[in-house]
Design an enzyme around this catalytic site. Sequence first.
Site, short mmCIF file in Angstrom:
data_model
loop_
_atom_site.label_atom_id
_atom_site.label_comp_id
_atom_site.label_asym_id
_atom_site.label_seq_id
_atom_site.Cartn_x
_atom_site.Cartn_y
_atom_site.Cartn_z
N THR A 13 102.00 26.37 157.61
CA THR A 13 102.25 27.82 157.58
C THR A 13 101.01 28.62 157.92
O THR A 13 101.09 29.66 158.57
CB THR A 13 102.73 28.23 156.16
OG1 THR A 13 103.95 27.56 155.91
CG2 THR A 13 102.93 29.72 156.05
N SER A 58 104.00 20.13 157.98
CA SER A 58 103.58 18.93 157.26
C SER A 58 104.76 18.06 156.83
O SER A 58 104.57 16.91 156.43
CB SER A 58 102.69 19.27 156.07
OG SER A 58 103.44 19.73 154.99
N SER A 59 105.96 18.58 156.91
CA SER A 59 107.13 17.74 156.62
C SER A 59 107.31 16.67 157.69
O SER A 59 108.04 15.70 157.50
CB SER A 59 108.39 18.59 156.49
OG SER A 59 108.22 19.47 155.41
N GLN A 277 108.45 10.43 136.45
CA GLN A 277 108.86 11.63 137.18
C GLN A 277 108.44 12.89 136.43
O GLN A 277 108.67 14.00 136.90
CB GLN A 277 110.35 11.62 137.52
CG GLN A 277 111.29 11.34 136.38
CD GLN A 277 112.74 11.22 136.81
OE1 GLN A 277 113.50 12.12 136.57
NE2 GLN A 277 113.13 10.13 137.43
N CYS A 278 107.78 12.75 135.28
CA CYS A 278 107.20 13.92 134.61
C CYS A 278 106.02 14.41 135.43
O CYS A 278 105.35 13.62 136.10
CB CYS A 278 106.68 13.54 133.22
SG CYS A 278 107.97 13.13 132.06
N1 ASP Z 1 106.54 23.86 155.82
C1 ASP Z 1 105.15 24.19 155.77
C2 ASP Z 1 104.34 22.91 155.93
O1 ASP Z 1 104.18 22.18 154.99
C3 ASP Z 1 104.81 24.90 154.51
C4 ASP Z 1 103.36 25.24 154.33
O2 ASP Z 1 102.55 25.14 155.22
O3 ASP Z 1 102.98 25.67 153.26
O4 ASP Z 1 103.88 22.64 157.00
#
Ligand code: ASP
Length: 342
Positions: A13, A58-59, A277-278
């Site tokens: 982002t 980043s996904s 998972q906590c």
């Molecule tokens: N979807 C974006 C990413 O992880 C969100 C971010 O940059 O905060 O690339």
Amino acid sequence: MSASVLLIYTGGTIGMLADPRTGAMRPMDLAHLEEQVPELERVGVRLGATAFEQPIDSSDMRPADWVRIARIIGDRYHEFDGFVVLHGSDTMAYTASALSFLLEGLTKPVILTGSQLPIGTIRTDAKENLITAIEVAAAMDEQGRAMVPEVAVYFEYRLMRGNRTVKVHAERFEAFRSPNWPALAEAGVHLRYDRSAILPNRSGPLKVHERVDARVGVIRLFPGITAEWVRHALGTPGLSAVLLTTFGSGNGPTDPDFIGALRSARERGIHLLNVTQCVGGRVDQGRYVTSRAFVDLGVIPCADMTVEAALAKTMFLLAADPPAGAFAQRMAAPIAGELTLG
Ligand code: ASP
């Protein structure tokens, strides 16, 4: 002579623009990023910059991209005093964890940062994150050594050990937490470092590891999880290891069919790991009857590691193809401050 920092722009982002047709966010190129922050000329740090040819959300980051970033740092290591990796926040905790293992013998700061709003928007959090991350990457102690000789995440006035971070909020500027380790620094009027929380200066030389074994999966336990579901996931061809994200201090159902599915995976040589998972706290396998079977099956407890750190560490360690016993032992020993010995 002023310190030098290399900016490595991978996407996220921080450098996104809205697509004029659809309004969806997509990454812009590095030149635009620098145009948006004229303040960079005044930070008193000699800056270099490089970018992924195709910046990515980043996904879309894969383990091979972690290696790509590690390699860039390795190639330019002697040219700069510190490194700032601009990265999407969504999987930043995974990349930070992976880099902490891939960069063995690191003596210089590698600071990951990003933002919740693009750098060109009026209320952006990007400028402060970027400028302070650069300041941290350039900071030296009284002896002229790096103040933060480790991989860290800087976000919204807080510097955290990278392999201890988790993304906890999808919208707030304060998107990251380090639940099991104190902040390395807080930024207010002054940047205040907590030296007792920062890794001690190690002696190099830097060794960049370039291999990860990505044949790893994660199964999140949930009430009602069936043996059939688990058997399917564990039946994925080629699987080396699976992280079970468990309840509380490392517990799961006692249903014999569920346990049977795990046993059959173990018999096929698949490593199973237990991560809670906590958000905070640690796995204490065997404390409740609901984790007794995990002990019997040789499930590896991951102490207070985050899922992100445990996953990256598993991929890193398995790349060296260790014998089963050595793998379990190495998982239990800290490499870069990612776990607290209990
Ligand atoms: N979807 C974006 C990413 O992880 C969100 C971010 O940059 O905060 O690339």
